[in-house]
Design an enzyme around this catalytic site. Structure first.
Site, mmCIF file in Angstrom:
data_model
loop_
_atom_site.group_PDB
_atom_site.id
_atom_site.type_symbol
_atom_site.label_atom_id
_atom_site.label_comp_id
_atom_site.label_asym_id
_atom_site.label_seq_id
_atom_site.Cartn_x
_atom_site.Cartn_y
_atom_site.Cartn_z
ATOM 1 N N GLY A 68 49.190 -39.543 -46.004
ATOM 2 C CA GLY A 68 47.835 -39.032 -45.905
ATOM 3 C C GLY A 68 46.915 -40.062 -45.272
ATOM 4 O O GLY A 68 47.220 -41.261 -45.289
ATOM 5 N N GLN A 97 39.105 -44.209 -43.203
ATOM 6 C CA GLN A 97 40.026 -45.338 -43.005
ATOM 7 C C GLN A 97 40.122 -45.791 -41.545
ATOM 8 O O GLN A 97 40.635 -46.865 -41.267
ATOM 9 C CB GLN A 97 41.423 -44.965 -43.516
ATOM 10 C CG GLN A 97 41.473 -44.820 -45.026
ATOM 11 C CD GLN A 97 42.837 -44.335 -45.481
ATOM 12 O OE1 GLN A 97 43.102 -43.148 -45.504
ATOM 13 N NE2 GLN A 97 43.721 -45.268 -45.811
ATOM 14 N N CYS A 106 48.365 -47.093 -50.541
ATOM 15 C CA CYS A 106 47.322 -46.691 -49.602
ATOM 16 C C CYS A 106 47.490 -47.493 -48.316
ATOM 17 O O CYS A 106 47.728 -48.697 -48.375
ATOM 18 C CB CYS A 106 45.958 -46.991 -50.232
ATOM 19 S SG CYS A 106 44.580 -46.605 -49.136
ATOM 20 N N LEU A 107 47.354 -46.815 -47.184
ATOM 21 C CA LEU A 107 47.489 -47.514 -45.901
ATOM 22 C C LEU A 107 46.422 -48.594 -45.724
ATOM 23 O O LEU A 107 46.609 -49.521 -44.950
ATOM 24 C CB LEU A 107 47.423 -46.517 -44.740
ATOM 25 C CG LEU A 107 48.614 -45.558 -44.648
ATOM 26 C CD1 LEU A 107 48.369 -44.499 -43.587
ATOM 27 C CD2 LEU A 107 49.903 -46.316 -44.359
ATOM 28 N N HIS A 132 43.284 -38.500 -53.642
ATOM 29 C CA HIS A 132 43.237 -39.867 -53.106
ATOM 30 C C HIS A 132 42.422 -39.899 -51.794
ATOM 31 O O HIS A 132 41.540 -40.747 -51.627
ATOM 32 C CB HIS A 132 44.676 -40.348 -52.881
ATOM 33 C CG HIS A 132 44.802 -41.705 -52.257
ATOM 34 N ND1 HIS A 132 45.352 -42.779 -52.918
ATOM 35 C CD2 HIS A 132 44.459 -42.153 -51.019
ATOM 36 C CE1 HIS A 132 45.326 -43.840 -52.103
ATOM 37 N NE2 HIS A 132 44.797 -43.484 -50.945
ATOM 38 N N GLU A 133 42.723 -38.956 -50.898
ATOM 39 C CA GLU A 133 42.016 -38.951 -49.601
ATOM 40 C C GLU A 133 40.542 -38.588 -49.783
ATOM 41 O O GLU A 133 39.678 -39.114 -49.083
ATOM 42 C CB GLU A 133 42.673 -37.969 -48.621
ATOM 43 C CG GLU A 133 44.141 -38.218 -48.311
ATOM 44 C CD GLU A 133 44.486 -39.656 -47.990
ATOM 45 O OE1 GLU A 133 43.622 -40.387 -47.460
ATOM 46 O OE2 GLU A 133 45.612 -40.064 -48.289
ATOM 47 N N HIS A 149 38.511 -41.538 -50.599
ATOM 48 C CA HIS A 149 38.138 -42.332 -49.417
ATOM 49 C C HIS A 149 36.820 -41.840 -48.826
ATOM 50 O O HIS A 149 35.999 -42.632 -48.379
ATOM 51 C CB HIS A 149 39.225 -42.240 -48.338
ATOM 52 C CG HIS A 149 40.400 -43.154 -48.556
ATOM 53 N ND1 HIS A 149 40.269 -44.520 -48.641
ATOM 54 C CD2 HIS A 149 41.728 -42.891 -48.689
ATOM 55 C CE1 HIS A 149 41.471 -45.063 -48.818
ATOM 56 N NE2 HIS A 149 42.372 -44.093 -48.853
HETATM 57 NI NI NI Z 1 44.463 -44.358 -49.075
#
Ligand code: NI
Length: 173
Positions: A46, A51, A91-92, A133-134, A137
């Site tokens: 995701g 991000q 998380c990226l 989660h997204e 962000h």
């Molecule tokens: Ni993330």
């Protein structure tokens, strides 16, 4: 399409609250395509526009095993939550870190798709975790915010060190 640069914690731009998308036009569809390409390349399951330093309410994900089901949600809202459960998340924007986070197990979601069509659906399992989660962000929130200050400090130190080494990445959302 283009690969976009993913911001990493503790970059303060990750704390920006995203604005609603006023109209789903070609600019937004291009953003969706770039987000998906960046997510698949990372690789992650995701990615939120926040991000990549674009502060609009757009998230993408693909929770399928063979990476064949891209999904994009524009102006997503959670209109129902049921049950609570804990699971490991990464998380990226926080590379190499996984921690246990507690979230709703089942959610009902309302959003627009990339054609601007309204959607409403139930999600559970990894998809429910990923959407929550997204969506965090988009509020400028990261999964590490659910952890203790001591754990966050440890993660910050680790990331500063690994940024110097051009750190490796674990699959993450
Ligand atoms: Ni993330």
């Amino acid at each position: 399409m283009a690969l976009l640069k993913i911001l990493e914690y503790p970059d303060p731009r990750l704390r920006t609250r995203a604005a609603a998308v006023p109209e789903v036009d070609d600019r937004i569809r291009r953003l969706v395509a770039d987000l998906l390409e960046t997510m698949y390349a990372a690789p992650g399951v995701g990615l939120a526009a926040t991000q990549v330093d674009v502060h609009l309410r757009v998230i993408v994900m693909d929770v399928s095993e063979d990476r064949s089901q891209p999904m994009a949600l524009i102006n997503p809202e959670i209109i129902g939550r049921e049950d609570v459960g804990s699971g490991e998340e990464g998380c990226l924007s926080v590379p190499g870190v996984t921690e246990t986070v507690t979230r709703a197990r089942r959610i009902r979601v309302r959003a627009l798709d990339p054609r601007g069509k309204p959607l409403e659906f139930d999600a559970d399992g990894l998809l429910a975790v990923c959407i929550q989660h997204e969506m965090d962000h988009l509020e400028g929130k990261l999964f590490v915010d659910y952890l203790s200050e001591l754990k966050r400090q440890r993660i910050r130190k680790k990331l500063v060190k690994s940024a110097r080494r051009d750190g490796e990445r674990a699959p993450a959302i």
